[in-house]
Design an enzyme around this catalytic site. Structure first.
Site, PDB file in Angstrom:
ATOM      1  N   ASN A   1      -5.627   2.863 -12.778  1.00 39.05           N
ATOM      2  CA  ASN A   1      -4.116   1.584 -11.906  1.00 39.05           C
ATOM      3  C   ASN A   1      -3.121   2.556 -12.771  1.00 39.05           C
ATOM      4  O   ASN A   1      -3.209   2.586 -13.382  1.00 39.05           O
ATOM      5  CB  ASN A   1      -5.106   0.422 -13.108  1.00 39.05           C
ATOM      6  CG  ASN A   1      -3.963  -0.357 -12.264  1.00 39.05           C
ATOM      7  OD1 ASN A   1      -3.985  -0.907 -11.053  1.00 39.05           O
ATOM      8  ND2 ASN A   1      -3.886  -1.717 -13.838  1.00 39.05           N
TER       9      ASN A   1
ATOM     10  N   ASN B   1       1.556   3.361  -2.598  1.00 36.72           N
ATOM     11  CA  ASN B   1       0.809   3.886  -3.376  1.00 36.72           C
ATOM     12  C   ASN B   1      -0.240   4.908  -2.473  1.00 36.72           C
ATOM     13  O   ASN B   1      -0.305   6.023  -2.964  1.00 36.72           O
ATOM     14  CB  ASN B   1       0.341   3.332  -4.698  1.00 36.72           C
ATOM     15  CG  ASN B   1       1.309   3.347  -5.732  1.00 36.72           C
ATOM     16  OD1 ASN B   1       2.012   4.396  -6.281  1.00 36.72           O
ATOM     17  ND2 ASN B   1       2.202   2.446  -6.093  1.00 36.72           N
TER      18      ASN B   1
ATOM     19  N   ASP C   1      -4.393  -4.424 -18.032  1.00 41.17           N
ATOM     20  CA  ASP C   1      -3.486  -2.991 -18.208  1.00 41.17           C
ATOM     21  C   ASP C   1      -3.952  -2.774 -20.007  1.00 41.17           C
ATOM     22  O   ASP C   1      -2.428  -1.402 -20.304  1.00 41.17           O
ATOM     23  CB  ASP C   1      -1.723  -3.576 -17.818  1.00 41.17           C
ATOM     24  CG  ASP C   1      -1.551  -4.290 -16.385  1.00 41.17           C
ATOM     25  OD1 ASP C   1      -2.073  -3.276 -15.833  1.00 41.17           O
ATOM     26  OD2 ASP C   1      -1.226  -5.341 -16.688  1.00 41.17           O
TER      27      ASP C   1
ATOM     28  N   HIS D   1       0.689   0.687 -12.705  1.00 42.20           N
ATOM     29  CA  HIS D   1       1.694  -0.015 -13.906  1.00 42.20           C
ATOM     30  C   HIS D   1       3.093   0.270 -13.788  1.00 42.20           C
ATOM     31  O   HIS D   1       3.153   1.302 -14.078  1.00 42.20           O
ATOM     32  CB  HIS D   1       0.412  -0.382 -15.053  1.00 42.20           C
ATOM     33  CG  HIS D   1       0.995  -2.111 -15.208  1.00 42.20           C
ATOM     34  ND1 HIS D   1       1.699  -3.413 -14.930  1.00 42.20           N
ATOM     35  CD2 HIS D   1       2.418  -2.442 -15.979  1.00 42.20           C
ATOM     36  CE1 HIS D   1       1.743  -4.125 -15.275  1.00 42.20           C
ATOM     37  NE2 HIS D   1       2.405  -3.477 -16.301  1.00 42.20           N
TER      38      HIS D   1
ATOM     39  N   THR E   1      -9.994  -0.540 -18.459  1.00 41.28           N
ATOM     40  CA  THR E   1     -11.081  -1.172 -19.262  1.00 41.28           C
ATOM     41  C   THR E   1     -10.246  -2.880 -18.852  1.00 41.28           C
ATOM     42  O   THR E   1      -9.560  -2.729 -18.057  1.00 41.28           O
ATOM     43  CB  THR E   1     -10.773  -0.978 -21.341  1.00 41.28           C
ATOM     44  OG1 THR E   1      -9.153  -1.349 -20.860  1.00 41.28           O
ATOM     45  CG2 THR E   1     -10.416   0.345 -20.901  1.00 41.28           C
TER      46      THR E   1
ATOM     47  N   GLN F   1       8.319   7.391  -8.280  1.00 41.37           N
ATOM     48  CA  GLN F   1       7.906   8.294  -9.667  1.00 41.37           C
ATOM     49  C   GLN F   1       6.085   8.132  -9.578  1.00 41.37           C
ATOM     50  O   GLN F   1       5.378   8.330  -9.657  1.00 41.37           O
ATOM     51  CB  GLN F   1       8.324   7.781 -11.076  1.00 41.37           C
ATOM     52  CG  GLN F   1       9.766   8.068 -11.263  1.00 41.37           C
ATOM     53  CD  GLN F   1      10.098   9.052 -10.861  1.00 41.37           C
ATOM     54  OE1 GLN F   1       9.213  10.448 -11.009  1.00 41.37           O
ATOM     55  NE2 GLN F   1      10.974   9.868  -9.810  1.00 41.37           N
ATOM     56  N   GLU F   2       5.963   6.400  -9.262  1.00 36.87           N
ATOM     57  CA  GLU F   2       4.449   6.039  -9.040  1.00 36.87           C
ATOM     58  C   GLU F   2       3.900   6.990  -7.875  1.00 36.87           C
ATOM     59  O   GLU F   2       2.573   7.803  -7.861  1.00 36.87           O
ATOM     60  CB  GLU F   2       4.115   4.898  -8.520  1.00 36.87           C
ATOM     61  CG  GLU F   2       5.059   3.479  -9.388  1.00 36.87           C
ATOM     62  CD  GLU F   2       4.680   2.210  -9.126  1.00 36.87           C
ATOM     63  OE1 GLU F   2       3.545   1.619  -8.771  1.00 36.87           O
ATOM     64  OE2 GLU F   2       5.169   1.094  -9.375  1.00 36.87           O
TER      65      GLU F   2
ATOM     66  N   GLY G   1       0.898  -0.920  -0.095  1.00 41.55           N
ATOM     67  CA  GLY G   1       0.394   0.328  -0.029  1.00 41.55           C
ATOM     68  C   GLY G   1       1.122   1.010   0.064  1.00 41.55           C
ATOM     69  O   GLY G   1       0.354   2.675   0.428  1.00 41.55           O
TER      70      GLY G   1
ATOM     71  N   MET H   1      -3.899  -6.829  -6.693  1.00 45.27           N
ATOM     72  CA  MET H   1      -3.239  -8.374  -7.082  1.00 45.27           C
ATOM     73  C   MET H   1      -4.815  -9.196  -7.217  1.00 45.27           C
ATOM     74  O   MET H   1      -4.255 -10.478  -7.522  1.00 45.27           O
ATOM     75  CB  MET H   1      -2.438  -8.261  -6.870  1.00 45.27           C
ATOM     76  CG  MET H   1      -1.288  -7.857  -6.604  1.00 45.27           C
ATOM     77  SD  MET H   1      -1.055  -7.140  -8.229  1.00 45.27           S
ATOM     78  CE  MET H   1       1.096  -7.071  -7.805  1.00 45.27           C
TER      79      MET H   1
HETATM   80  C1  GAR Z   1       3.433  -0.876  -7.767  1.00 41.05           C
HETATM   81  O1  GAR Z   1       4.844  -1.077  -7.847  1.00 41.05           O
HETATM   82  C2  GAR Z   1       2.575  -1.237  -8.463  1.00 41.05           C
HETATM   83  O2  GAR Z   1       2.434  -0.220  -9.769  1.00 41.05           O
HETATM   84  C3  GAR Z   1       2.250  -2.455  -9.244  1.00 41.05           C
HETATM   85  O3  GAR Z   1       2.346  -2.867  -7.749  1.00 41.05           O
HETATM   86  C4  GAR Z   1       2.693  -2.170  -7.305  1.00 41.05           C
HETATM   87  C5  GAR Z   1       1.640  -2.146  -5.270  1.00 41.05           C
HETATM   88  O4  GAR Z   1       2.678  -1.518  -4.833  1.00 41.05           O
HETATM   89  N1  GAR Z   1       1.199  -3.131  -9.554  1.00 41.05           N
HETATM   90  C6  GAR Z   1       1.154  -3.678 -10.631  1.00 41.05           C
HETATM   91  O5  GAR Z   1       2.429  -4.989 -11.037  1.00 41.05           O
HETATM   92  C7  GAR Z   1      -0.648  -3.792 -10.975  1.00 41.05           C
HETATM   93  N2  GAR Z   1       0.038  -4.999 -12.386  1.00 41.05           N
HETATM   94  P1  GAR Z   1       1.913  -0.646  -3.218  1.00 41.05           P
HETATM   95  O6  GAR Z   1       1.484  -1.835  -2.705  1.00 41.05           O
HETATM   96  O7  GAR Z   1       3.392  -0.145  -3.173  1.00 41.05           O
HETATM   97  O8  GAR Z   1       1.518   0.402  -3.965  1.00 41.05           O
END
Ligand code: GAR
Length: 224
Positions: A118, A21, A156, A120, A152, A184-185, A19, A101
């Site tokens: 989302n 993000n 992805d 990615h 959609t 960066q996310e 979590g 996930m």
């Molecule tokens: C992040 O890197 C996100 O981009 C990826 O999972 C991680 C979650 O991190 N998502 C995917 O791969 C979805 N296809 P977080 O739980 O620390 O936010």
């Protein structure tokens, strides 16, 4: 409350893991960089750190157990109907998948068309699905990055809202590349939410028009 206070966009965050993000969104809201409020954090994992983070910030944390749905013929759809019920109960306006996930079905995709994002960890459309950072290294890419897109039906595949690129160095491992991308996310996800909150995103087919964006000043990102 001042009458000038903007409407706070009602967010739900769906997360399965650590979590970070979600945390970036919470922090940006608390720093008043994003005009939104997280009304629910929902997980398919009881022990998700994301749920702990929600509780720490006194946000509503909801675990929806996938087990009872597993044996049903339309189990995935039934699960998403349970999630949708939660979203509707909380008047959610924008849904954020953040390390969620589980592949969402048309039940959620249709109900929240143009209102679900989302994040990615690749420069889509390269490397959708799992292990995106590892695949970028193995492919020999010199740039990697992350993408926020509308959700959609295809995994992805939805219209791209915002991307950030980072260099990939010789000797990078999936772990250190993931960490570089994650930084960066944490910037682009809150930014995408604020663009939405400001009504600056307009979907035209595959393209998302962002009003007032100033990308003209970016000449190129070259690596090495
Ligand atoms: C992040 O890197 C996100 O981009 C990826 O999972 C991680 C979650 O991190 N998502 C995917 O791969 C979805 N296809 P977080 O739980 O620390 O936010």
């Amino acid at each position: 409350m001042s009458s000038k206070r903007p409407h706070l966009l009602r967010l739900a965050v769906l997360a399965s893991g650590r979590g970070s993000n979600l945390q970036a969104i919470i922090d940006a809201i608390e720093a008043k960089q994003v005009d939104a409020t997280v009304v629910a954090v929902i997980s398919n994992k009881k022990d998700a750190v994301a749920l702990e983070r929600a509780r720490k910030h006194s946000l509503k944390d909801i675990f929806v157990d996938p087990k009872p749905f597993a044996g049903q013929p339309d189990g995935r759809e039934a699960y998403d109907r349970a999630i949708l019920d939660m979203l509707q109960q909380h008047d959610v306006e924008l849904v954020l998948l953040a390390g969620y996930m589980k592949i969402v079905t048309t039940v959620l995709v249709n109900a929240y068309a143009g209102r679900m994002m989302n994040i990615h960890p690749s420069l889509l459309p390269s490397f959708p699905g799992l292990d995106a950072q590892k695949k970028a290294i193995e492919w020999g890419c010199k740039l990697g990055g992350c993408t926020v897109h509308f959700v959609t039906e295809g995994v992805d595949e939805g219209p791209i809202i915002i991307q950030a690129a980072v260099p990939i160095f010789d000797g990078d491992t999936p772990e250190n590349l993931s960490a570089r991308i994650l930084e960066q996310e944490h910037k682009i996800y809150p930014r995408a939410v604020q663009l939405y909150a400001e009504g600056r995103l307009r979907v035209e087919g595959r393209r998302v028009r962002v009003t007032g964006a100033t990308t003209e000043s970016i000449a190129a990102i070259i690596s090495p």
